[in-house]
Design an enzyme around this catalytic site. Structure first.
Site, PDB file in Angstrom:
ATOM      1  N   SER A   1       6.635  34.208 -45.461  1.00 12.97           N
ATOM      2  CA  SER A   1       7.344  35.113 -46.256  1.00 12.97           C
ATOM      3  C   SER A   1       8.686  34.687 -46.304  1.00 12.97           C
ATOM      4  CB  SER A   1       7.003  36.351 -45.855  1.00 12.97           C
ATOM      5  OG  SER A   1       5.855  37.096 -46.168  1.00 12.97           O
TER       6      SER A   1
ATOM      7  N   GLU B   1      -4.888  29.014 -44.712  1.00 15.24           N
ATOM      8  CA  GLU B   1      -5.882  29.572 -45.540  1.00 15.24           C
ATOM      9  C   GLU B   1      -7.046  28.258 -45.839  1.00 15.24           C
ATOM     10  OE1 GLU B   1      -2.393  31.587 -48.648  1.00 15.24           O
ATOM     11  OE2 GLU B   1      -3.197  29.758 -49.044  1.00 15.24           O
TER      12      GLU B   1
ATOM     13  N   GLY C   1       2.533  35.852 -46.962  1.00 16.81           N
ATOM     14  CA  GLY C   1       2.195  36.612 -48.160  1.00 16.81           C
ATOM     15  C   GLY C   1       2.249  37.998 -47.806  1.00 16.81           C
TER      16      GLY C   1
ATOM     17  N   HIS D   1      -3.521  24.345 -43.301  1.00 12.99           N
ATOM     18  CA  HIS D   1      -3.011  25.460 -43.604  1.00 12.99           C
ATOM     19  C   HIS D   1      -3.934  26.735 -43.278  1.00 12.99           C
ATOM     20  CE1 HIS D   1      -1.187  28.617 -46.115  1.00 12.99           C
ATOM     21  NE2 HIS D   1      -0.348  28.163 -46.457  1.00 12.99           N
TER      22      HIS D   1
ATOM     23  N   GLY E   1       6.179  29.541 -49.559  1.00 15.87           N
ATOM     24  CA  GLY E   1       4.989  29.865 -50.615  1.00 15.87           C
ATOM     25  C   GLY E   1       5.329  30.751 -51.764  1.00 15.87           C
ATOM     26  N   GLY E   2       5.452  31.989 -51.830  1.00 15.26           N
ATOM     27  CA  GLY E   2       5.600  32.597 -53.168  1.00 15.26           C
ATOM     28  C   GLY E   2       6.984  32.483 -53.685  1.00 15.26           C
TER      29      GLY E   2
ATOM     30  N   ASN F   1       4.995  25.197 -51.216  1.00 14.32           N
ATOM     31  CA  ASN F   1       3.526  25.146 -51.537  1.00 14.32           C
ATOM     32  C   ASN F   1       3.040  26.020 -52.552  1.00 14.32           C
ATOM     33  OD1 ASN F   1       0.798  24.970 -51.108  1.00 14.32           O
ATOM     34  ND2 ASN F   1       0.771  26.295 -49.268  1.00 14.32           N
ATOM     35  N   TRP F   2       2.664  25.349 -53.671  1.00 15.60           N
ATOM     36  CA  TRP F   2       2.489  26.241 -54.818  1.00 15.60           C
ATOM     37  C   TRP F   2       1.006  26.815 -54.990  1.00 15.60           C
ATOM     38  CZ3 TRP F   2       5.112  22.941 -59.278  1.00 15.60           C
ATOM     39  CH2 TRP F   2       6.509  23.000 -59.146  1.00 15.60           C
ATOM     40  N   LYS F   3       0.302  26.497 -53.975  1.00 18.43           N
ATOM     41  CA  LYS F   3      -0.953  27.001 -53.960  1.00 18.43           C
ATOM     42  C   LYS F   3      -1.625  26.823 -55.232  1.00 18.43           C
ATOM     43  CE  LYS F   3       0.117  29.806 -49.947  1.00 18.43           C
ATOM     44  NZ  LYS F   3       0.092  31.036 -49.176  1.00 18.43           N
TER      45      LYS F   3
ATOM     46  N   GLU G   1       3.379  28.722 -39.015  1.00 17.02           N
ATOM     47  CA  GLU G   1       3.134  29.735 -40.083  1.00 17.02           C
ATOM     48  C   GLU G   1       2.214  30.866 -39.242  1.00 17.02           C
ATOM     49  OE1 GLU G   1       0.614  28.573 -43.276  1.00 17.02           O
ATOM     50  OE2 GLU G   1      -0.848  27.795 -41.916  1.00 17.02           O
TER      51      GLU G   1
END
Length: 256
Positions: free
Chosen positions: A219, A103, A179, A101, A240-241, A11-13, A173
């Site tokens: 993470s 967010e 994050g 998600h 994610g990151g 997921n590159w957001k 999640e």
């Protein structure tokens, strides 16, 4: 290990222009071989502005990755400025859509009813939802993980038939781990995944529960992916990151 094929979704957001997305996927293709893609299903979820570019690259270079979207409207068309319909995503040969998600839930006010509408819209257009569920730190510390997560699962799959449900992906999640550099212990994550399967079994039957793939997200890094994947209930990761770096993402896919 489970017979369910592991699925790693990046997921590159809100990162990477369409040109940067092309470069990242090309680099990933140099780092992964055919066997990697056969063993693990790889899903790339770029920003909306990069979907067409990535789709063209996957098609022209015959890369064995699936295309995913990060969000979708529950409506097919209409006066909804700024929204992206499932019709539009299906036309781009999007295979997976991240729905609910944390967010989206926390920053944009999407509740379980909205998530359910989106899940059904994704299925209606021949795509597969990656349904995100998870608790906050406050809920975790108050022993509310089970009620929060199982409630989200039940409501997300309201009015979804068993044939569709068994193809879905659920991503556990924990919000407190996204994050933050913190992550659930593999056994703790595995217990929550077991709760998710039990909820699905209660909603449908054991076959659906054992067919559905459940990921962990929070993470995830090259250094901890193997521990999570060693748990028999965990079928992959929503990354994610670490998914923004092709080298890290390749190491995650190669966790074996």
């Amino acid at each position: 290990m489970s017979e369910r094929r592991p699925i790693i979704a990046a997921n590159w957001k809100m990162h990477k222009t369409h040109l940067e997305a092309i470069q990242a996927v090309q680099k990933l293709s140099y780092l992964l071989d055919k066997e990697d893609a056969e063993m693990v299903e790889v899903v790339i979820c770029p920003a909306f502005t990069a979907l067409r570019s990535v789709e063209t690259l996957l098609d022209s270079d015959k890369l064995p990755y699936e295309l995913g979207a990060q969000n979708v409207s529950s409506q097919d068309k209409g006066a909804f400025t700024g929204e992206i319909s499932p019709l539009m995503l299906a036309a781009l040969r999007v295979s997976y859509v991240i729905v609910g998600h944390s967010e989206r839930r926390q920053l944009f006010g999407e509740d379980d009813q909205v998530v359910n509408k989106k899940v059904r819209a994704v299925f209606a257009h021949g795509m597969t939802p990656i349904v995100c569920v998870g608790e906050t730190l406050e809920e975790r510390e108050a022993d509310g993980t089970q009620s929060k997560v199982t409630g989200q699962v039940r409501r997300a799959f309201s009015d979804v038939d068993a044939t569709q449900a068994k193809t879905a992906v659920v991503a556990y999640e924990p919000i407190w781990a996204i994050g933050t550099g913190r992550n659930a212990e593999p056994n703790d994550a595995g217990r929550v995944v077991e709760m998710i399967r039990a909820t699905i079994a209660d909603r449908y039957d054991e076959e659906v529960a054992q067919t559905m793939r459940v990921q962990y997200g929070g993470s995830v890094k090259p250094g901890n992916i193997r521990e999570f994947m060693a748990h028999p209930e965990i079928d992959g990761a929503l990354v994610g990151g670490a998914g923004l770096d092709p080298e890290d993402l390749a190491l995650i896919v190669k966790y074996r």
